[in-house]
Design an enzyme around this catalytic site. Structure first.
Site, PDB file in Angstrom:
ATOM      1  CB  ALA A 100     -12.228  23.508 -16.706  1.00  0.00           C
TER       2      ALA A 100
ATOM      3  CD  GLU B  55     -22.988  24.379 -20.716  1.00  0.00           C
ATOM      4  OE1 GLU B  55     -22.174  25.051 -21.354  1.00  0.00           O
ATOM      5  OE2 GLU B  55     -22.659  23.637 -19.777  1.00  0.00           O
TER       6      GLU B  55
END
Lengths: 445, 445
Positions: A323, A178
């Site tokens: 997460a 990313e």
């Protein structure tokens, strides 16, 4: 000094250390229950780390992905928020130590302290190659990329320009991919018309991966897609390239010394020091072993979740550091502890349900792995954007991020291209190195 | 080393120092003309300073009011942007000195370097009581107010809480009034439900003014209105209260020592050191005297605008230090220099046209002075908001700021309540002072 905020209620006290995905979910699940809850974090905000790379690449402001913990939890009267630095745990007297002389007693303790970057024994690299865990990290990387281009613009010799325009990202996991994609887009799309002396589309972005391929947690087909897309965007992806050395302004790999203004470390994490606070034996990554109810063995009343815990699924496979794992564990533990403390119900085992794993490569390019089902390209990208906007806390943040993304999609412009005063850029070293080989007098600086 | 970005065109070179309102307007007016332009700023962005108080009080993010100078000017091929620190001017050889050994030659030089806060000989107060000129200042003030409340929440003795919840603003001009109103609203409206142990509505905000009344540039009627509104919002306004001393954590006024976590200096400005670069005699506020064409006498080809210049209107009255003055001067000078350099036209005298003077007190309360006509209350507030959104650079910023203001107006919530890692809070001193009078062991820290 007892730091428990007054008034002290006469019900069991659950203390949560860490306001990340796990800690916050746990506090929310305990909200408005007949227990007292105190959540401690060194920051006053919950940071939506999956989008932190967009702060580092000037697409979003820190506040777009940071929500005050107090604000999230304020409707729960039984929850207190303490901004402070935990310094240890007194297991015998059941107290969390805060700062130099404060403490908070607990009946149940939930450790959700997250992880830090793992430099695998080369801790001195940390000051040169920041990871991407905090707002300060993101601001520093942003300033480094932007300031590098500013310096290149003022440099007449093209050979001297290139080091200022080079970014090296170490580690080909989701964060590395990313970051590499976003830095390449920032320099090659967003800034290409801004300069006169340099051509930002010639900026180099190099992604280094020690292993056989990038994105190892993903199926090979998706990783190949990401590799191809990154190369198309101008990122030089080098696999089987373990880093040999990092010094200010250079990365050494396979004997080659690459001069680079910006060096980002994304090559693995280890747990924060919760294990040493508890004096338990941690696994290789510093994580605290927990049982099926996320309890720490031999430390009654203590639980660990998220990146702090070495938890396993029903089949004994370790859970990934995502997460969604932290969040599900937090919610589970909050509900289970409330039931235990309110009515004595024993804790059921935790079960993780995967929501799929995603990574974004760049504009209109993302990938999703739902176990059996896979998705890539622009449909995955739109799904990724929708999911991430939905996961942000609060309507205002969702609206602001949506608008900024839509605007950037329309105009190719990143909106947050500011170099703040405070950031220290490691390029001073690049400059010093360059000026040694320089014949117009700058070497004497 | 000549830092002029290549290629060097064969036309006259106008160098502008400073990318504030004046410098940017000048560069825009010179854009796409047959002159070469280089604009130098120490930051890579133009800061919309009139809204900086909203960054300091957590209403907006820095990026909402900071636009990259390169982005604003990129469609003008004849304009170069240099991010650098000007260190002096060599008037004899017509060069601007940049950094330690760079220089940029000029044919015409426009000094638009703005102003810094004036501590009237008490420079040591600067480290304790920041002004409000930079993003770093704003972040520091924001962190100080928010961290003060966090510390108060952890303090059990109510007498010890108050200093952490006290903000003192020195100077009752527009900036001081805006800061005082915004801090009072932040603590009393936005945060009042966030804490358990303290009541943020009891936070003290004190506005100190040495003169007879606040807002001296405004008519007395408007100043009285602002005074009343501030008091209603809970701000303690003290006129005829010159500050006697400032030390970390305390302000002394009329013999009274006020303990305060946050101290903001808004008591007057002086020009940045352009006069000393030119070796000309400056006025009392460090400004460079200029003639009707904004030229500096005895320094051929050198002009000064905005807060750098001591300019006067047709009647010889000094022009105020307002963004609109700088902007009009920049536009005028850009057009006049383009005409002079392209076709030899002599510079006409500059004429300032006042657009009215405004200040905002708080939610639904602002004031406008259009010379003859005056406006106050919520109509003035809406006009103020419309004008400021219009004056922001770029559609995206306008949209983002509008949405955030509308959201805050609806919900009373400030969206940017984050305490970043980097900020240094002067409350350590408050804490140290408090702990001396403290009997529970904290004094031994």
């Amino acid at each position: 000094m007892d730091l428990t905020p007054a008034p002290v209620h006469d019900c069991p006290h659950v203390v949560i250390v860490g306001g990340g995905f796990g800690g916050l979910a746990c506090a929310q699940a305990l909200g408005s229950k007949r227990v007292r809850v105190t959540i401690i974090d060194r920051h006053n905000y919950h940071l939506f780390v999956p989008l932190l790379y967009q702060v580092a690449t000037a697409a979003l402001s820190p506040a777009d992905i940071a929500e005050p913990i107090r604000k999230v939890l304020r409707r729960h009267d039984n929850v207190d928020v303490v901004m402070g630095e935990v310094s240890g745990i007194d297991v015998a007297s059941r107290r969390v130590l805060v700062g130099s002389d404060g403490y908070i007693p607990y009946d149940r303790l939930v450790l959700a302290t997250g992880s830090v970057y793992n430099y695998f024994g080369n801790q001195r690299w940390a000051s040169v190659a920041p990871g991407l865990k905090t707002v300060a990290d993101a601001r520093r990387i942003r300033a480094s990329v932007l300031r590098g281009l500013e310096r290149a613009e003022l440099t007449k010799d093209p050979d001297e320009q290139q080091p200022h325009m080079t970014s090296v990202i170490v580690g080909g996991g989701a964060t590395g991919v990313e970051m590499a994609g976003a830095i390449a887009e920032l320099t090659r799309c967003s800034l290409h018309r801004d300069f006169r002396n340099i051509d930002p589309t010639t900026a180099r972005t190099i992604l280094l991966e020690a292993g056989e391929r990038i994105l190892t947690p993903f199926p090979e087909e998706l990783a190949r897609y990401a590799h191809r897309r990154l190369e198309k965007m101008g990122v030089s992806v080098r696999v089987q390239s373990p880093v040999e050395n990092i010094s200010p302004g250079t990365v050494t790999v396979a004997g080659e010394v690459i001069p680079a203004c910006t060096i980002v470390w994304a090559a693995g994490i280890r747990a924060s020091p919760a294990a040493s606070w508890l004096d338990v034996e941690s696994d290789r990554l510093g994580r605290v072993p927990v049982d099926a109810t996320l309890a720490v063995e031999g430390r009654p009343g203590v639980f660990a979740i998220g990146d702090t815990a070495a938890a396993a699924d029903e089949d004994g496979r370790p859970l990934p550091g995502l997460a969604q794992v932290a969040r599900q564990q937090g919610t589970y533990l909050g509900q289970a502890l409330a039931a235990e403390l309110e009515s004595g119900t024993a804790l059921p085992p935790f079960r993780f349900r995967s929501r799929g794993n995603a990574a974004v490569v760049g504009r209109s390019a993302a990938l999703f792995d739902f176990g059996g089902h896979r998705l890539k390209g622009w449909i995955a990208w739109i799904l990724w954007a929708l999911v991430h906007v939905y996961l942000l806390v609060g309507f205002e943040k969702r609206l602001l991020v949506s608008i900024q993304w839509f605007w950037q999609w329309l105009t190719y412009q990143s909106g947050v291209r500011i170099i703040s005063d405070e950031e220290v850029c490691e390029t001073d070293a690049v400059e010093a190195a360059a000026s040694n080989a320089d014949d117009d007098g700058r070497g004497s600086r």
